[in-house]
Scaffold this active site. Structure first.
Site, PDB file in Angstrom:
ATOM      1  N   SER A   1      -0.194  -4.492   7.455  1.00  0.00           N
ATOM      2  CA  SER A   1      -0.263  -5.417   6.332  1.00  0.00           C
ATOM      3  C   SER A   1       0.293  -6.743   6.806  1.00  0.00           C
ATOM      4  O   SER A   1       0.055  -7.151   7.945  1.00  0.00           O
ATOM      5  CB  SER A   1       0.521  -4.841   5.148  1.00  0.00           C
ATOM      6  OG  SER A   1       0.412  -5.679   4.021  1.00  0.00           O
TER       7      SER A   1
ATOM      8  N   ARG B   1      -1.992  -7.701   0.235  1.00  0.00           N
ATOM      9  CA  ARG B   1      -1.690  -7.286  -1.134  1.00  0.00           C
ATOM     10  C   ARG B   1      -2.838  -6.494  -1.743  1.00  0.00           C
ATOM     11  O   ARG B   1      -2.637  -5.690  -2.651  1.00  0.00           O
ATOM     12  CB  ARG B   1      -1.405  -8.539  -1.971  1.00  0.00           C
ATOM     13  CG  ARG B   1      -0.844  -8.259  -3.353  1.00  0.00           C
ATOM     14  CD  ARG B   1      -0.760  -9.526  -4.185  1.00  0.00           C
ATOM     15  NE  ARG B   1       0.291 -10.402  -3.732  1.00  0.00           N
ATOM     16  CZ  ARG B   1       0.099 -11.641  -3.300  1.00  0.00           C
ATOM     17  NH1 ARG B   1      -1.124 -12.140  -3.230  1.00  0.00           N
ATOM     18  NH2 ARG B   1       1.104 -12.395  -2.934  1.00  0.00           N
TER      19      ARG B   1
ATOM     20  N   VAL C   1       7.857  -5.371  -4.622  1.00  0.00           N
ATOM     21  CA  VAL C   1       7.576  -6.017  -3.337  1.00  0.00           C
ATOM     22  C   VAL C   1       6.242  -6.761  -3.341  1.00  0.00           C
ATOM     23  O   VAL C   1       5.414  -6.572  -4.223  1.00  0.00           O
ATOM     24  CB  VAL C   1       7.598  -4.979  -2.188  1.00  0.00           C
ATOM     25  CG1 VAL C   1       8.952  -4.309  -2.108  1.00  0.00           C
ATOM     26  CG2 VAL C   1       6.503  -3.933  -2.374  1.00  0.00           C
ATOM     27  N   GLU C   2       6.049  -7.586  -2.322  1.00  0.00           N
ATOM     28  CA  GLU C   2       4.835  -8.394  -2.123  1.00  0.00           C
ATOM     29  C   GLU C   2       4.485  -9.205  -3.367  1.00  0.00           C
ATOM     30  O   GLU C   2       3.332  -9.277  -3.784  1.00  0.00           O
ATOM     31  CB  GLU C   2       3.659  -7.506  -1.678  1.00  0.00           C
ATOM     32  CG  GLU C   2       3.844  -6.941  -0.279  1.00  0.00           C
ATOM     33  CD  GLU C   2       2.573  -6.366   0.316  1.00  0.00           C
ATOM     34  OE1 GLU C   2       1.480  -6.772  -0.100  1.00  0.00           O
ATOM     35  OE2 GLU C   2       2.676  -5.516   1.207  1.00  0.00           O
ATOM     36  N   GLY C   3       5.507  -9.831  -3.926  1.00  0.00           N
ATOM     37  CA  GLY C   3       5.330 -10.603  -5.146  1.00  0.00           C
ATOM     38  C   GLY C   3       5.700  -9.747  -6.332  1.00  0.00           C
ATOM     39  O   GLY C   3       4.928  -8.882  -6.743  1.00  0.00           O
TER      40      GLY C   3
END
Length: 760
Positions: free
Chosen positions: A163, A331, A453-455
């Site tokens: 990722s 994402r 996570v990831e935003g």
């Protein structure tokens, strides 16, 4: 008549003669526009421009081309990818004991680490030319989903290097020298990567990172060179405790002008071996009790050469754009894969459990209260799989659709949270007792991680989906913003003038179209498909128009304040999201051959999405600052009221029925769920009990009938009922033996773990 003619001529001159139009119409509007829409910061500009507009653009602009959507190729695994699924992935799953990993070792066994490295699990996105697997996004997603249904720890360990991280950044932006050195090492497992972006005070606002790199002279390999003096303090970095190479994001400055006149260069990304002097891999975190590696890293006055910048010195200051583009792709793969795995596991196991577990002499799945929750599990799982496939398919088209992947990340992780809550409600005590038999608990513990996570999800919903969608997907707004930011005022006005007429025409077209479709209930809208789904295409087209109009009115009246009116903008984001989710379900249904058995799941998702769209619009109208405009918009779009309803009970019952018995639809909907071999694995045990109970239904019905007729005792344990039925000749001795085995399996499957005093 003469007055009307004069009016028409005057209007034609005002609109048709560019100098007059610019002076009398465009210039005053442009002046107001620049006031109500403050100029974008550099990081905002980069974020808005990053990534690609895809199907989300059609939906936002009010004219979805359904034929175009159905022409997108159906994502599927290649022969190499399927072979990897059948061999390496299945071998890995057999090696995993998730309870032992999480509750005892708090780490993957060394043999698992070695297998992951040797078999290229960390190199799925690295091209074959560098020794990687070169897999597609759909393969990456499918592999991570399959692993996650067995072990969240193993899935996270696999997904992170594939990722956002050094591998992806190198592939997109690295120099040839960087690629030639690092990618083979990452591919064969010699190096394990992590990427350090988040810090104690910079999470969702990654642009606010306090970590710095100052251009200066220093010593490297015995020579004085121009390089970067770094200071950083990072937290929450997955794989950091075991990483051998660190991707680092920092703000870069050049106070002495060693590279040029620009002092504040901007966010930059560099690649640093963790063995480099001054690099510290600090303490390990313990996220929700999960066993995947996550921790800290920091460094003080660490000097690195300029060519360690990813992409080389030419990419200094371009890190934010790099991160936004790569994060938008990642994402759309990793977290949606985890969410989908949750659905596959919960659907299959809850269907089995609700059949095996009995109360009041009936399987609990027969009770409508249980069916309501179970239908949500099954219905949402179908939606998750549809979104997973469509979103990964977009990435395989070599796109980086930032709005679509934000939609997928937010809604899919929230859907998985709902699914697990419902699965826990149905499993009850079977779900809350932690132990080797519990196949739900670790997924439940992991849901808040995916949410965060990831935003973080609050940020994603309230700022990203509509905020980025309104500028990127709208046909004119981004260009208008760029015109407003043009330092040459005259050139900016000319650009704006060319856009204004088209924007006005766009808004007027949407206004009249919304009124017509509202009055006719979209009856005259075109649908690319006949049959039971035709009405959904018509309604989604109608709601797409409504979104385009409402977004325009909102931006016109609120301007820059709309960014701060997060509750309002989030509701419009919800409309866009459900339009995309519904589209994914329709495409998934068509791509899989319009299976009749899928229709309850399709109806559930489409009706749910339309109801959520109606709810979002209702909340928007109820809270819009101008009550007059709100009422006018509502009457224009919904002249007869918002008529969308949540799925009916009979649809829910059909879903429960499909998932409560062995069959093709159950296997197809839960194909990513790991089922262990033998009765020692909790999923294998539950599945076997479920199958044997179904096979025994004729005998069980005969026993129940005998109890009602008074031939054998009622309300006695099943073991006694079977024995009495054998004695009464209701079942044969062979059937009785099979029933005893089935009942033993059933009892073992619904039992929970217990521990001797002191064992814990």
């Amino acid at each position: 008549m003469n007055l009307l003619l004069i009016l028409i001529i005057t209007l034609a001159v005002l609109l048709g003669v560019p100098p007059i139009r610019r002076a009398l119409i465009s210039a005053p509007i442009f002046k107001v526009f620049k006031k109500i829409l403050p100029p974008l910061s550099e990081t905002e500009q980069q974020a808005m421009e990053a990534g690609d507009v895809w199907w989300d653009g059609d939906l936002f602009q009010g004219k979805p081309d359904w034929q175009k959507m159905h022409q997108y190729p159906k994502p599927k695994l290649s022969e190499d990818e399927q072979a990897f699924m059948d061999e390496q992935v299945e071998t890995l799953l057999a090696m995993l004991d998730d309870y032992d990993i999480v509750q005892k070792k708090r780490d993957l066994p060394e043999k698992v680490w070695d297998y992951l490295k040797q078999e290229g699990f960390f190199a799925m996105i690295i091209p074959k030319s560098y020794g990687g697997r070169g897999f597609s996004a759909i393969a990456n997603s499918t592999i991570v989903s399959r692993i996650a249904s067995r072990s969240l720890t193993a899935a996270v360990t696999v997904m992170v290097p594939n990722s956002l991280g050094p591998g992806e950044l190198l592939m997109h932006y690295g120099t040839d020298q960087q690629k030639d050195y690092w990618l083979p090492r990452l591919a064969d497992g010699r190096d394990v990567p992590c990427f350090a972006l988040t810090g104690p005070e910079a999470g969702s606002d990654a642009g606010g990172i306090p970590d710095t790199g100052v251009i200066c002279r220093g010593e490297f390999e015995g020579k004085e060179v121009v390089g970067i003096r770094l200071n950083w303090d990072k937290r929450y970095i997955t794989l950091s405790p075991v990483a051998t190479v660190l991707g680092l994001a920092f703000k870069m400055f050049d106070p002495d002008g060693l590279l040029g006149d620009k002092k504040d260069i901007g966010i930059t990304c560099a690649l640093i071996p963790t063995s480099h002097p001054g690099v510290e891999i600090g303490d390990r975190h313990f996220p929700m009790g999960m066993a995947f590696m996550n921790g800290t890293t920091y460094g003080k006055d660490v000097f690195i050469p300029l060519d360690w910048i990813i992409g080389g010195p030419d990419y200094a200051g371009r890190g934010w754009r790099m991160l936004v583009e790569c994060l938008s792709a990642g994402r759309g793969i990793s977290l949606p894969a985890l969410a989908t795995a949750t659905g596959h596991l919960a659907s299959r196991m809850t269907g089995a459990y609700s059949y095996v577990r009995q109360q009041f002499g009936l399987s609990i799945g027969k009770f409508e209260g249980v069916q309501e929750a179970f239908a949500r599990i099954g219905g949402l799982t179908y939606g998750l799989e549809a979104m997973r496939v469509m979103t990964a398919g977009a990435i395989d088209l070599k796109l980086s659709p930032g709005v679509v992947t934000a939609i997928a990340k937010y809604h899919m992780t929230e859907m998985s949270r709902t699914i697990l809550n419902d699965a826990f409600d149905i499993h009850a005590g079977r779900a809350i007792q932690l132990g080797p038999k519990n196949y739900l608990a670790h997924g439940y513990m992991g849901v808040p991680i995916s949410i965060t996570v990831e935003g973080a999800n609050i940020l994603t919903r309230n700022l990203m989906i509509f905020g980025q969608g309104a500028t990127r997907c709208h046909p004119y707004v981004l260009a208008e913003l760029q015109a407003a930011a043009n330092p040459d005022a005259n050139e900016g006005l000319q650009q704006f003038d060319g856009l204004l007429l088209r924007h006005v025409g766009f808004a007027l077209g949407n206004t009249f179209s919304c009124l017509w479709q509202g009055l006719t209930a979209a009856a005259f809208n075109k649908s690319p498909m006949a049959g039971e789904t035709a009405r959904y295409y018509k309604q989604l087209s109608r709601m797409s128009r409504a979104l385009a109009l409402t977004a325009d009115i909102s931006m016109l009246m609120l301007g820059g304040d709309l960014k701060r009116k997060e509750m309002l903008s989030a509701r419009l984001g919800d409309v866009l999201s459900h339009l995309y989710m519904a589209s994914a379900v329709l495409k998934f249904y068509e791509d899989n051959g319009r299976q009749q058995a899928d229709l309850p799941f399709v109806h559930y998702n489409l009706q749910r999405s339309l109801a959520e769209i109606g709810r979002a619009f209702d909340g928007f109208f109820a809270n819009f600052p101008s009550r007059v405009v709100a009422v006018l918009l509502k009457r224009l779009i919904f002249p007869f009221g918002i008529g969308y309803k949540m799925p009916a009970d009979d649809i829910c019952m059909d879903i429960c029925d499909a998932l409560s018995k062995p069959g093709v639809i159950r296997d197809r909907l839960t194909h990513l769920c790991y089922i262990g071999e033998g009765e020692q694995d909790p999923t294998g045990l539950m599945e076997q009990a479920f199958i044997e109970m179904h096979q025994a239904q004729p005998q069980l019905k005969a026993i129940l009938l005998a109890q009602r007729d008074g031939k054998i005792s009622r309300k006695v344990p099943m073991e006694q009922a079977i024995t009495e039925a054998e004695a009464a000749g209701i079942v044969t001795s062979e059937q009785a033996e099979q029933l005893h085995h089935m009942n033993k399996l059933r009892f073992e499957a619904i039992s929970v773990d217990s521990f001797k005093p002191g064992e814990l």
